[in-house]
Design an enzyme around this catalytic site. Sequence first.
Site, PDB file in Angstrom:
ATOM      1  N   LEU A  92     -61.796  26.168 -56.656  1.00 63.09           N
ATOM      2  CA  LEU A  92     -62.391  27.447 -56.255  1.00 63.09           C
ATOM      3  C   LEU A  92     -63.786  27.611 -56.840  1.00 63.09           C
ATOM      4  CD1 LEU A  92     -59.228  29.725 -56.575  1.00 63.09           C
ATOM      5  CD2 LEU A  92     -60.199  28.678 -54.506  1.00 63.09           C
ATOM      6  N   HIS A 133     -55.247  19.834 -63.441  1.00 62.63           N
ATOM      7  CA  HIS A 133     -56.548  20.376 -63.001  1.00 62.63           C
ATOM      8  C   HIS A 133     -56.888  21.638 -63.811  1.00 62.63           C
ATOM      9  CE1 HIS A 133     -59.407  21.369 -59.512  1.00 62.63           C
ATOM     10  NE2 HIS A 133     -59.345  22.529 -60.158  1.00 62.63           N
TER      11      HIS A 133
HETATM   12  O1  K1U Z   1     -58.488  25.622 -60.160  1.00 62.48           O
HETATM   13  C1  K1U Z   1     -58.879  25.825 -59.021  1.00 62.48           C
HETATM   14  O2  K1U Z   1     -60.058  25.786 -58.758  1.00 62.48           O
HETATM   15  C2  K1U Z   1     -57.877  26.099 -57.920  1.00 62.48           C
HETATM   16  C3  K1U Z   1     -57.633  24.886 -57.049  1.00 62.48           C
HETATM   17  C4  K1U Z   1     -56.400  24.160 -57.576  1.00 62.48           C
HETATM   18  C5  K1U Z   1     -56.153  22.776 -57.085  1.00 62.48           C
HETATM   19  C6  K1U Z   1     -56.194  22.437 -55.756  1.00 62.48           C
HETATM   20  C7  K1U Z   1     -55.922  21.137 -55.337  1.00 62.48           C
HETATM   21  C8  K1U Z   1     -55.578  20.190 -56.255  1.00 62.48           C
HETATM   22  C9  K1U Z   1     -55.550  20.535 -57.569  1.00 62.48           C
HETATM   23  C10 K1U Z   1     -55.809  21.814 -57.991  1.00 62.48           C
HETATM   24  C11 K1U Z   1     -57.420  25.378 -55.619  1.00 62.48           C
HETATM   25  O3  K1U Z   1     -56.545  26.126 -55.371  1.00 62.48           O
HETATM   26  S1  K1U Z   1     -58.505  24.807 -54.387  1.00 62.48           S
HETATM   27  C12 K1U Z   1     -57.856  25.561 -52.902  1.00 62.48           C
HETATM   28  C13 K1U Z   1     -56.600  24.937 -52.398  1.00 62.48           C
HETATM   29  O4  K1U Z   1     -56.232  23.864 -52.838  1.00 62.48           O
HETATM   30  C14 K1U Z   1     -55.777  25.624 -51.384  1.00 62.48           C
HETATM   31  C15 K1U Z   1     -56.189  26.770 -50.778  1.00 62.48           C
HETATM   32  C16 K1U Z   1     -55.382  27.392 -49.823  1.00 62.48           C
HETATM   33  C17 K1U Z   1     -54.184  26.865 -49.488  1.00 62.48           C
HETATM   34  C18 K1U Z   1     -53.748  25.704 -50.067  1.00 62.48           C
HETATM   35  C19 K1U Z   1     -54.542  25.082 -51.015  1.00 62.48           C
HETATM   36 ZN    ZN Z   2     -60.657  24.152 -60.208  1.00 67.59          ZN
END
Ligand code: K1U
Ligand code: ZN
Length: 167
Positions: A92, A133
């Site tokens: 994000l 993460h």
């Molecule tokens: O920490 C962050 O920035 C959140 C990140 C977490 C993450 C995603 C993918 C792999 C590892 C960790 C997110 O949520 S990015 C957005 C995302 O993955 C998503 C958004 C909407 C629906 C499903 C997934």
């Molecule tokens: Zn992140």
Amino acid sequence: MALLPILRFPDPRLKKVAQPVAEVDESIRKLAADMAETMYEAPGIGLAATQVDVHKRVVVIDVSEEKNELRVFINPELSRCEGAQVGEEGCLSVPGIYDKVERAERVAITYMDLDGSRRTLEADGLLAVCIQHEIDHLNGTVFVDHLSQLKQLRIKNKLAKQARVTA
Ligand code: K1U
Ligand code: ZN
């Protein structure tokens, strides 16, 4: 509850190392509730306090399809990492950028819950990836730090261009 602004890479505040929570009090429960609202609204599957410029070791995660399995981890610590998996990650704080990162396949963590009770959890698959993460964020690491210098430069240029277009 409140929506919190999310820091964007390469903001130097994303490099700060978060401090352990000494006591789980109302301020920490409010922070977790605000972070959960911010994560669901984004939308995302995780959020670390570092990303909302609060440098305390608090993480929220919900990897469920129905978005009804909120998990809050306070002072999470990896106690075991096994195997390896490579998967596409987003962040994000790095909007619109996705790339492959190698992580442990299975992890065990210790943490405190919202009552301040010490707990352990074993996780694999997406939950394990998300936990790693988010703990990275608490240690001042963004997923792009795992990529090559060339990829990092391209990402910085792309985000700077996006920022100019939306300014
Ligand atoms: O920490 C962050 O920035 C959140 C990140 C977490 C993450 C995603 C993918 C792999 C590892 C960790 C997110 O949520 S990015 C957005 C995302 O993955 C998503 C958004 C909407 C629906 C499903 C997934
Ligand atoms: Zn992140």
